[in-house]
Design a protein around this motif. Structure first.
Motif, PDB file in Angstrom:
ATOM      1  N   VAL A  17       0.836  -1.201   0.000  1.00 47.03           N
ATOM      2  CA  VAL A  17       0.000   0.000   0.000  1.00 47.03           C
ATOM      3  C   VAL A  17       0.870   1.250   0.000  1.00 47.03           C
ATOM      4  O   VAL A  17       0.599   2.222  -0.724  1.00 47.03           O
ATOM      5  CB  VAL A  17      -0.951   0.003   1.210  1.00 47.03           C
ATOM      6  N   PHE A  23      -5.064   1.626  -2.244  1.00 47.58           N
ATOM      7  CA  PHE A  23      -5.461   0.316  -1.741  1.00 47.58           C
ATOM      8  C   PHE A  23      -5.871  -0.627  -2.869  1.00 47.58           C
ATOM      9  O   PHE A  23      -5.585  -1.828  -2.837  1.00 47.58           O
ATOM     10  CB  PHE A  23      -6.621   0.463  -0.736  1.00 47.58           C
ATOM     11  N   GLN A  34      -9.857  -5.702  -2.265  1.00 46.79           N
ATOM     12  CA  GLN A  34      -9.537  -4.564  -1.393  1.00 46.79           C
ATOM     13  C   GLN A  34     -10.075  -4.681   0.028  1.00 46.79           C
ATOM     14  O   GLN A  34      -9.361  -4.327   0.985  1.00 46.79           O
ATOM     15  CB  GLN A  34     -10.024  -3.262  -2.040  1.00 46.79           C
ATOM     16  N   SER A  38      -7.873  -3.912   3.443  1.00 50.76           N
ATOM     17  CA  SER A  38      -8.162  -2.813   4.373  1.00 50.76           C
ATOM     18  C   SER A  38      -8.300  -3.323   5.803  1.00 50.76           C
ATOM     19  O   SER A  38      -7.807  -2.685   6.751  1.00 50.76           O
ATOM     20  CB  SER A  38      -9.449  -2.090   3.952  1.00 50.76           C
TER      21      SER A  38
END
Length: 309
Positions: A17, A23, A34, A38
Motif C-alpha cells: 500500500v 489500496f 480490497q 483494508s
C-alpha cells in the motif's frame, strides 16, 4: 515471547500500500480484493496503536508514523526473505557447514583441488576440515560428527557407509641422501631387506599397514620395523634424522626434506592412498553435491591424463 506470524503478512501488505499509494492497486498487486486488505491494515494499526495511512478520495498517503515505520519494515522483510532463501539453500544442499575428516596426505593432495571446485559449485557452503587418523573415519561418519572422510581404505567401507577410491599411487622408498642406493633409478626390495623401516602405524590405519607388509612379504621381504608413526610426513622426518628407511607413496616425495632421497622401487606395488566415504542412508543434499563435485573433478583429471598419454 509468542511470535504472531500474521505480522509478516501484514507488513507485506503495508509495504504494498505504501509503495502503490492506493489500496485498490495494492490489492491487485497482492492478488486479493480490497476489503480484506483494508481489514488487515486496520488490524496492524490497532496492534501498533498508530494510524499508518491518511485515506482520502485523492489517494492514500503515509502518516508520520507510517513514514517512520517504512524503512524498518523494509529491512525486516528483507531479513525474512534472506532467511527463507537460506532455508531453501540448506534444504537443497547449497548452504550450510560440511564437516570433513581427512588424513594429512589427503590434505596436501586431493583436498585443495576439491575445495577449489567446491567453492565454484557451492559458494555459500562452509567446509570445516578436521585432521583424523584412518581408524577414526568410520566412527566419525556413523556418529554424525563427520559428513565425509578422506582416509586410507582398501576393501569395503563397512556397514552404513558408501565409498570409492580417490587416489592411487606406487610404493617408493625414502632413504637418507648418503644411502648407497640414493643415486639408483630404481631400488629392489632385496636391497633394503636388512634396513630398519619407519612405518605408518597399524593403529592409525590397519588396512594400509597390512597391505604394505603383505606386499613386502609377497616380494620376499620381511620388514624390520623400527618405528611406527602417525603420518607420511612423520616417516620422512624420521628418515631425515637417520632413523631408518620408509616405504611411502611416490607422490609424497614432494614433502621430503633436502637430505632425503625418495626413489621408485623396482617392484610394481600399487596402493590406494586415499578413499572417500560418507553415510549411505543419511539424507544430506550437501554431502551428495560435494561427492558429485569430487567425482567430476576425478573425471576431468582422468580425461586430462588420457589426453596427455
Amino acid at each position: 515471547m509468542q511470535v504472531d506470524f500474521r505480522l509478516n503478512r501484514q507488513l507485506w501488505m503495508f509495504l504494498a500500500v505504501a509503495e502503490e499509494g492506493h489500496f485498490g492497486r495494492a490489492a491487485e498487486r497482492l492478488g486479493m480484493t480490497q476489503p480484506p486488505l483494508s481489514e488487515h491494515i486496520k488490524t496492524l494499526e490497532a496492534a501498533l496503536g498508530v494510524t499508518l495511512f491518511d485515506r482520502s478520495r485523492r489517494g492514500t498517503k503515509l502518516t508520520a508514523a507510517g513514514v517512520a515505520l517504512l524503512p524498518a519494515a523494509r529491512k525486516f522483510m528483507d531479513q525474512v526473505a534472506d532467511l527463507e532463501r537460506t532455508v531453501r539453500e540448506v534444504a537443497a544442499g547449497q548452504s550450510g557447514i560440511l564437516n570433513v575428516g581427512a588424513i594429512t596426505s589427503a590434505m596436501t593432495d586431493i583436498i585443495p583441488q576439491w575445495m577449489c571446485s567446491l567453492r565454484e559449485a557451492l559458494p555459500h557452503l562452509t567446509v570445516s576440515i578436521h585432521e583424523i587418523d584412518s581408524v577414526e573415519a568410520a566412527p566419525g561418519l556413523i556418529s554424525g560428527a563427520l559428513d565425509m572422510a578422506f582416509y586410507r581404505l582398501d576393501g569395503a567401507p563397512g556397514d552404513g557407509l558408501d565409498a570409492f577410491p580417490v587416489t592411487f599411487d606406487k610404493l617408493w622408498v625414502a632413504m637418507p641422501a648418503d644411502h648407497p642406493d640414493a643415486g639408483a633409478e630404481q631400488v629392489p626390495l632385496s636391497d633394503i631387506a636388512d634396513s630398519p623401516l619407519v612405518m605408518s602405524s597399524r593403529k592409525v590405519s590397519p588396512v594400509y599397514f597390512d597391505s604394505i607388509v603383505s606386499a613386502c612379504r609377497l616380494h620376499g621381504l620381511s620388514p624390520r620395523i623400527l618405528h611406527e608413526v602417525r603420518s607420511i610426513s612423520s616417516q620422512l622426518a624420521y628418515v631425515s634424522c637417520g632413523q631408518g628407511l620408509a616405504l611411502v607413496p611416490g607422490s609424497m616425495r614432494r614433502l621430503a626434506p633436502e637430505n632425503v632421497r625418495v626413489a621408485p622401487l623396482a617392484e610394481d606395488i600399487s596402493i590406494v592412498t586415499t578413499a572417500v566415504a560418507w553415510p549411505a542412508n543419511r539424507h544430506a543434499p550437501m554431502t551428495d553435491q560435494a561427492v558429485d563435485v569430487l567425482r567430476s573433478l576425478m573425471s576431468e583429471e582422468y580425461q586430462a591424463s588420457e589426453h596427455e598419454s
